[in-house]
Design an enzyme around this catalytic site. Structure first.
Site, PDB file in Angstrom:
ATOM      1  N   LYS A  14       0.833  -1.205   0.000  1.00 32.34           N
ATOM      2  CA  LYS A  14       0.000   0.000   0.000  1.00 32.34           C
ATOM      3  C   LYS A  14       0.875   1.266   0.000  1.00 32.34           C
ATOM      4  O   LYS A  14       2.086   1.182   0.198  1.00 32.34           O
ATOM      5  CB  LYS A  14      -0.943  -0.046   1.207  1.00 32.34           C
ATOM      6  CG  LYS A  14      -1.955  -1.212   1.146  1.00 32.34           C
ATOM      7  CD  LYS A  14      -2.892  -1.175   2.357  1.00 32.34           C
ATOM      8  CE  LYS A  14      -3.940  -2.285   2.287  1.00 32.34           C
ATOM      9  NZ  LYS A  14      -4.874  -2.250   3.445  1.00 32.34           N
TER      10      LYS A  14
ATOM     11  N   TYR B  42     -12.176  -2.604  -3.476  1.00 31.29           N
ATOM     12  CA  TYR B  42     -12.730  -2.654  -2.115  1.00 31.29           C
ATOM     13  C   TYR B  42     -14.262  -2.652  -2.108  1.00 31.29           C
ATOM     14  O   TYR B  42     -14.873  -2.203  -1.132  1.00 31.29           O
ATOM     15  CB  TYR B  42     -12.186  -1.484  -1.289  1.00 31.29           C
ATOM     16  CG  TYR B  42     -10.773  -1.712  -0.781  1.00 31.29           C
ATOM     17  CD1 TYR B  42     -10.448  -2.835  -0.024  1.00 31.29           C
ATOM     18  CD2 TYR B  42      -9.761  -0.784  -1.039  1.00 31.29           C
ATOM     19  CE1 TYR B  42      -9.156  -3.041   0.457  1.00 31.29           C
ATOM     20  CE2 TYR B  42      -8.466  -0.985  -0.571  1.00 31.29           C
ATOM     21  CZ  TYR B  42      -8.178  -2.114   0.174  1.00 31.29           C
ATOM     22  OH  TYR B  42      -6.908  -2.305   0.652  1.00 31.29           O
TER      23      TYR B  42
ATOM     24  N   PHE C 207     -15.569   3.331   7.285  1.00 30.43           N
ATOM     25  CA  PHE C 207     -14.186   3.682   6.977  1.00 30.43           C
ATOM     26  C   PHE C 207     -13.898   3.728   5.472  1.00 30.43           C
ATOM     27  O   PHE C 207     -12.783   4.040   5.056  1.00 30.43           O
ATOM     28  CB  PHE C 207     -13.213   2.718   7.671  1.00 30.43           C
ATOM     29  CG  PHE C 207     -13.355   1.261   7.262  1.00 30.43           C
ATOM     30  CD1 PHE C 207     -12.800   0.777   6.086  1.00 30.43           C
ATOM     31  CD2 PHE C 207     -14.056   0.379   8.080  1.00 30.43           C
ATOM     32  CE1 PHE C 207     -12.928  -0.559   5.726  1.00 30.43           C
ATOM     33  CE2 PHE C 207     -14.192  -0.967   7.720  1.00 30.43           C
ATOM     34  CZ  PHE C 207     -13.624  -1.436   6.537  1.00 30.43           C
TER      35      PHE C 207
ATOM     36  N   ARG D 170      -1.655 -14.431   3.924  1.00 31.90           N
ATOM     37  CA  ARG D 170      -2.400 -13.741   4.998  1.00 31.90           C
ATOM     38  C   ARG D 170      -1.705 -13.954   6.344  1.00 31.90           C
ATOM     39  O   ARG D 170      -1.664 -13.063   7.184  1.00 31.90           O
ATOM     40  CB  ARG D 170      -3.845 -14.247   5.064  1.00 31.90           C
ATOM     41  CG  ARG D 170      -4.669 -14.000   3.792  1.00 31.90           C
ATOM     42  CD  ARG D 170      -5.398 -12.701   3.751  1.00 31.90           C
ATOM     43  NE  ARG D 170      -6.404 -12.545   4.770  1.00 31.90           N
ATOM     44  CZ  ARG D 170      -7.169 -11.458   4.870  1.00 31.90           C
ATOM     45  NH1 ARG D 170      -7.038 -10.472   3.994  1.00 31.90           N
ATOM     46  NH2 ARG D 170      -8.055 -11.354   5.831  1.00 31.90           N
TER      47      ARG D 170
ATOM     48  N   THR E 127      -5.610  -7.742  10.447  1.00 32.04           N
ATOM     49  CA  THR E 127      -5.858  -6.412   9.874  1.00 32.04           C
ATOM     50  C   THR E 127      -5.292  -5.261  10.710  1.00 32.04           C
ATOM     51  O   THR E 127      -4.702  -4.330  10.175  1.00 32.04           O
ATOM     52  CB  THR E 127      -7.377  -6.214   9.681  1.00 32.04           C
ATOM     53  OG1 THR E 127      -7.886  -7.324   8.930  1.00 32.04           O
ATOM     54  CG2 THR E 127      -7.686  -4.923   8.940  1.00 32.04           C
TER      55      THR E 127
ATOM     56  N   ARG F  74       2.553  -6.748   9.268  1.00 30.50           N
ATOM     57  CA  ARG F  74       1.804  -5.698   9.979  1.00 30.50           C
ATOM     58  C   ARG F  74       2.245  -5.591  11.433  1.00 30.50           C
ATOM     59  O   ARG F  74       2.318  -4.492  11.997  1.00 30.50           O
ATOM     60  CB  ARG F  74       0.305  -5.990   9.879  1.00 30.50           C
ATOM     61  CG  ARG F  74      -0.275  -5.718   8.482  1.00 30.50           C
ATOM     62  CD  ARG F  74      -1.641  -6.344   8.313  1.00 30.50           C
ATOM     63  NE  ARG F  74      -2.328  -5.905   7.092  1.00 30.50           N
ATOM     64  CZ  ARG F  74      -3.451  -6.455   6.646  1.00 30.50           C
ATOM     65  NH1 ARG F  74      -4.002  -7.475   7.303  1.00 30.50           N
ATOM     66  NH2 ARG F  74      -4.022  -6.002   5.546  1.00 30.50           N
TER      67      ARG F  74
ATOM     68  N   ASN G  22      -2.027  -0.059   7.033  1.00 29.29           N
ATOM     69  CA  ASN G  22      -1.525  -1.361   7.503  1.00 29.29           C
ATOM     70  C   ASN G  22      -0.681  -2.074   6.442  1.00 29.29           C
ATOM     71  O   ASN G  22      -0.571  -3.291   6.438  1.00 29.29           O
ATOM     72  CB  ASN G  22      -2.689  -2.226   8.014  1.00 29.29           C
ATOM     73  CG  ASN G  22      -3.697  -2.529   6.927  1.00 29.29           C
ATOM     74  OD1 ASN G  22      -3.551  -2.075   5.788  1.00 29.29           O
ATOM     75  ND2 ASN G  22      -4.705  -3.307   7.250  1.00 29.29           N
TER      76      ASN G  22
ATOM     77  N   HIS H 219      -2.033  -5.576   1.384  1.00 32.30           N
ATOM     78  CA  HIS H 219      -3.312  -6.248   1.120  1.00 32.30           C
ATOM     79  C   HIS H 219      -3.000  -7.648   0.629  1.00 32.30           C
ATOM     80  O   HIS H 219      -2.048  -7.841  -0.135  1.00 32.30           O
ATOM     81  CB  HIS H 219      -4.099  -5.499   0.040  1.00 32.30           C
ATOM     82  CG  HIS H 219      -5.240  -6.312  -0.510  1.00 32.30           C
ATOM     83  ND1 HIS H 219      -6.471  -6.341   0.105  1.00 32.30           N
ATOM     84  CD2 HIS H 219      -5.308  -7.166  -1.566  1.00 32.30           C
ATOM     85  CE1 HIS H 219      -7.261  -7.183  -0.576  1.00 32.30           C
ATOM     86  NE2 HIS H 219      -6.576  -7.698  -1.588  1.00 32.30           N
TER      87      HIS H 219
ATOM     88  N   GLU I 148      -9.489 -10.382  -7.992  1.00 27.61           N
ATOM     89  CA  GLU I 148      -8.551  -9.275  -7.768  1.00 27.61           C
ATOM     90  C   GLU I 148      -7.349  -9.353  -8.719  1.00 27.61           C
ATOM     91  O   GLU I 148      -6.856  -8.311  -9.178  1.00 27.61           O
ATOM     92  CB  GLU I 148      -8.072  -9.281  -6.307  1.00 27.61           C
ATOM     93  CG  GLU I 148      -9.199  -8.925  -5.337  1.00 27.61           C
ATOM     94  CD  GLU I 148      -8.804  -9.082  -3.873  1.00 27.61           C
ATOM     95  OE1 GLU I 148      -7.645  -9.460  -3.581  1.00 27.61           O
ATOM     96  OE2 GLU I 148      -9.668  -8.822  -3.007  1.00 27.61           O
TER      97      GLU I 148
HETATM   98  P1  IDP Z   1      -7.823  -7.085   5.384  1.00 27.44           P
HETATM   99  O1  IDP Z   1      -6.996  -6.075   4.612  1.00 27.44           O
HETATM  100  O2  IDP Z   1      -7.050  -7.644   6.555  1.00 27.44           O
HETATM  101  O3  IDP Z   1      -8.436  -8.144   4.519  1.00 27.44           O
HETATM  102  P2  IDP Z   1     -10.458  -5.864   5.520  1.00 27.44           P
HETATM  103  O4  IDP Z   1     -11.435  -6.098   6.617  1.00 27.44           O
HETATM  104  O5  IDP Z   1     -10.739  -6.517   4.208  1.00 27.44           O
HETATM  105  O6  IDP Z   1      -9.014  -6.263   6.079  1.00 27.44           O
HETATM  106  O7  IDP Z   1     -10.352  -4.287   5.321  1.00 27.44           O
HETATM  107  C1  IDP Z   1      -9.723  -3.738   4.183  1.00 27.44           C
HETATM  108  C2  IDP Z   1      -8.829  -2.610   4.612  1.00 27.44           C
HETATM  109  O8  IDP Z   1      -9.629  -1.551   5.138  1.00 27.44           O
HETATM  110  C3  IDP Z   1      -7.866  -2.948   5.763  1.00 27.44           C
HETATM  111  O9  IDP Z   1      -6.684  -3.573   5.318  1.00 27.44           O
HETATM  112  C4  IDP Z   1      -7.606  -1.594   6.359  1.00 27.44           C
HETATM  113  O10 IDP Z   1      -6.649  -0.860   5.579  1.00 27.44           O
HETATM  114  C5  IDP Z   1      -8.955  -0.914   6.220  1.00 27.44           C
HETATM  115  N1  IDP Z   1      -9.788  -1.060   7.422  1.00 27.44           N
HETATM  116  C6  IDP Z   1     -10.430  -2.174   7.837  1.00 27.44           C
HETATM  117  N2  IDP Z   1     -11.149  -1.956   8.947  1.00 27.44           N
HETATM  118  C7  IDP Z   1     -10.972  -0.656   9.246  1.00 27.44           C
HETATM  119  C8  IDP Z   1     -11.489   0.193  10.287  1.00 27.44           C
HETATM  120  O11 IDP Z   1     -12.243  -0.219  11.182  1.00 27.44           O
HETATM  121  N3  IDP Z   1     -11.060   1.502  10.272  1.00 27.44           N
HETATM  122  C9  IDP Z   1     -10.227   1.993   9.303  1.00 27.44           C
HETATM  123  N4  IDP Z   1      -9.742   1.223   8.304  1.00 27.44           N
HETATM  124  C10 IDP Z   1     -10.092  -0.077   8.266  1.00 27.44           C
HETATM  125 MG    MG Z   2      -9.883  -7.966   3.029  1.00 28.83          MG
END
Ligand code: IDP
Ligand code: MG
Length: 149
Positions: free
Chosen positions: A11, A51, A59, A87, A93, A104, A114, A117, A128
């Site tokens: 990212k 996304y 968010f 993963r 996350t 992370r 973070n 992805h 994707e």
């Molecule tokens: P992942 O990247 O671990 O699969 P997802 O739930 O798919 O997590 O969320 C996608 C991305 O959205 C996360 O990697 C993070 O950058 C962001 N994100 C997820 N949850 C939150 C939140 O509660 N607040 C702010 N950003 C979030």
């Molecule tokens: Mg995800």
């Protein structure tokens, strides 16, 4: 056990902080194979398609603003059980909760920023990879060291 391909994004924060090389190394050192790689800047349309599942989340606007704010590095990664293994190497996350030794867990503190992805299942990986790579940008080759890994 099956050989899978998955999408990894370094990212904007990973690129800006100069961590891309170290992140790629984590996957290489594990024995996974990089079969596609490029730098690109996401426009809002690609960010929204990527996304899609989060469109309704509070968010989402922050996430789209962040992911389009600066270039990213996209990688297609191949290996046995690659989706779950990637993963695992990334960590959960929230970087504050991610285990030490994960990308992370070692490099981040912020939930949005973070660093990486990784596709979360086979159908997301297939979808994707098509969003980010054309077929000719994905490479078929063998790693000569494979027998030792
Ligand atoms: P992942 O990247 O671990 O699969 P997802 O739930 O798919 O997590 O969320 C996608 C991305 O959205 C996360 O990697 C993070 O950058 C962001 N994100 C997820 N949850 C939150 C939140 O509660 N607040 C702010 N950003 C979030
Ligand atoms: Mg995800």
């Amino acid at each position: 056990m099956s050989v899978q391909r998955t999408l990894v994004l370094c990212k904007p924060d990973a690129v800006q902080r100069g961590l891309v090389g170290r992140i790629i190394s984590r996957f290489e050192e594990k024995g996974l194979k990089v079969v596609g790689m490029k730098m690109l800047s996401l426009d809002e349309e690609l960010a929204r398609r990527h996304y899609q599942e989060h469109v309704q989340k509070p968010f989402f606007p922050e996430l789209v603003a962040f992911i389009t704010s600066s270039p990213i590095v996209a990688m297609a990664i191949e290996g046995e059980n690659a989706i779950e293994v990637v993963r695992g190497l990334m960590g959960v996350t929230d970087p504050q909760k991610a285990a030490s030794g994960t990308i992370r867990g070692d490099f981040g503190l912020n939930l949005t920023k973070n660093l990486v992805h990784g596709s979360d299942c086979l159908s997301s990986a297939q979808h994707e990879l098509l969003l980010f790579f054309s077929p000719e940008e994905l490479h078929e080759y063998s790693l000569t060291l494979k027998a030792w890994m």
